[in-house]
Design an enzyme around this catalytic site. Structure first.
Site, short mmCIF file in Angstrom:
data_model
loop_
_atom_site.label_atom_id
_atom_site.label_comp_id
_atom_site.label_asym_id
_atom_site.label_seq_id
_atom_site.Cartn_x
_atom_site.Cartn_y
_atom_site.Cartn_z
N ASP A 53 4.75 -13.98 32.92
CA ASP A 53 3.73 -14.39 33.90
C ASP A 53 4.40 -14.74 35.21
OD1 ASP A 53 1.64 -15.52 35.32
OD2 ASP A 53 1.08 -16.95 33.76
N HIS A 77 0.27 -13.49 31.57
CA HIS A 77 -0.83 -14.23 32.15
C HIS A 77 -2.14 -13.75 31.52
CE1 HIS A 77 -2.40 -16.78 35.40
NE2 HIS A 77 -3.43 -15.95 35.44
N SER A 104 -5.37 -20.66 34.34
CA SER A 104 -4.99 -20.09 35.63
C SER A 104 -5.52 -20.95 36.78
CB SER A 104 -5.48 -18.64 35.71
OG SER A 104 -4.92 -17.98 36.81
#
Length: 351
Positions: free
Chosen positions: A293, A323, A198
């Site tokens: 995501d 995610h 991320s």
């Protein structure tokens, strides 16, 4: 839903509130499927049923609104402890300090039994605002053991106390320190990689780019797990998955505004690496995206851009995942398959 399954679901919610996912996923597969509900299909993808169960249970928990950074950091610690499972045993785990852009940073070195010569400098996710060495301890342990490599996790400075590009500059300094001290860490200087999930994937991408631009030692590999790459432009996946899939639109805006309170810095490639004009000559890349995501499309676009620029790319889309899947180590199914694919690749390059 029949009364018996309804009772089971209430028990599952209670287990999650008690920070114990094990009872939930110890249920028979058929029961888990019924609790998860009918398959969720969006944009041609079907959500992994094990993640669908987690998403459903999460929706039944009291909603935690992000208010201040301290509260959000404590909440993430709780969530990561919930999904981590028992700690992976390694040969040793050592606390140390590394060079940052302005002073020393905390770090943690993971060394597996029968370690190879490679080293992965790992940068945790958390929107540049939350996350630390502890929130990603389970993931780093797993990467180290399963890939047979050393992992150096770096506790870079967070926003809003340290806004952009502080985290990026810390990451660049920490990576170059790791190369300079690789032999002291038991690694080969030519086998030092950089990676993250991320926001950490954002920082790893920045490190790879800036090592070329600044004539610094280049990573042996950059590992970008569902990275955030563009803080300016919006893509369809942001609308498709704005709610209910771990990372929400409100989360994205909250993180962005804390990391870049000055909107003018968002176009800088040190903040938004997807906006770099020249992507030639970068380190070999392992890049993943999740089909559910909101960051999916920018990751896929970066993969296309890297390939077009002639870079060595391994792009692994995971159509059924959300995610944050790399931290869901205690959940069976596709998340474990994704982890195995990653660690197999790491071992092939760095061991």
């Amino acid at each position: 839903m029949n009364p018996r399954l309804d009772s089971v679901l209430r028990g599952a919610v209670a287990a999650v509130q008690a920070n114990a996912l094990t009872p939930l996923y110890a249920l028979p597969t058929a029961v888990r499927r019924r609790l998860a509900g009918p398959p969720i299909q969006i944009d041609g993808n079907t959500l992994d049923p094990e993640l669908q169960l987690l998403v459903r249970v999460e929706k039944l928990l009291p909603r935690t609104t992000k208010s201040d950074a301290a509260t959000a950091r404590a909440h993430l610690k709780t969530l990561c402890a919930l999904v981590a499972g028992p700690p992976v045993e390694l040969q040793r785990v050592t606390e140390l300090t590394v060079r940052g852009a302005d002073g020393q940073l905390g770090a943690r070195l993971y060394v597996p039994r029968d370690a190879g010569r490679g080293l992965l400098v790992f940068l945790h996710g958390g929107g540049w605002v939350v996350g630390d060495l502890d929130t990603h301890d389970a993931l780093c342990r797993s990467l180290s053991r399963d890939a047979g490599i050393r992992v150096l996790a770096v506790d870079y400075r967070l926003a809003p106390e340290a806004p952009a590009p502080t985290a990026a500059e810390d990451a660049i300094a920490a990576f170059t320190w790791a190369v300079d001290h690789a032999e002291d860490l038991g690694a080969d200087p030519s086998l030092v990689a950089v990676g993250g999930d991320s926001a950490g994937g954002n920082l790893a991408a920045v490190v790879a780019q800036q090592c070329v631009r600044r004539n610094l030692p280049q990573p042996a590999l950059q590992v970008l797990l569902y990275p955030a790459l563009d803080l300016v432009n919006r893509r369809p996946s942001r609308d498709l998955f704005s709610e209910g899939m771990i990372l929400t639109e409100d989360d994205i805006i909250w993180y962005r505004d804390h990391y870049t309170p000055d909107p003018k810095v968002r176009t800088d490639p040190v903040v938004s690496p997807l906006l770099a004009e020249d992507l030639t000559g970068l380190a070999p890349t392992y890049l993943t995206t999740g089909g559910f995501d909101p960051l999916r499309d920018e990751g896929a676009e970066y993969a296309t851009a890297l390939r077009a620029a002639g870079n060595d790319l391994t792009y692994v889309p995971h159509p059924s995942l959300t995610h944050g899947y790399a931290n869901l180590l205690n959940i069976p199914g596709t998340t474990r398959e994704a982890q195995t694919h990653l660690t197999t690749h790491l071992k092939s390059v760095l061991y």
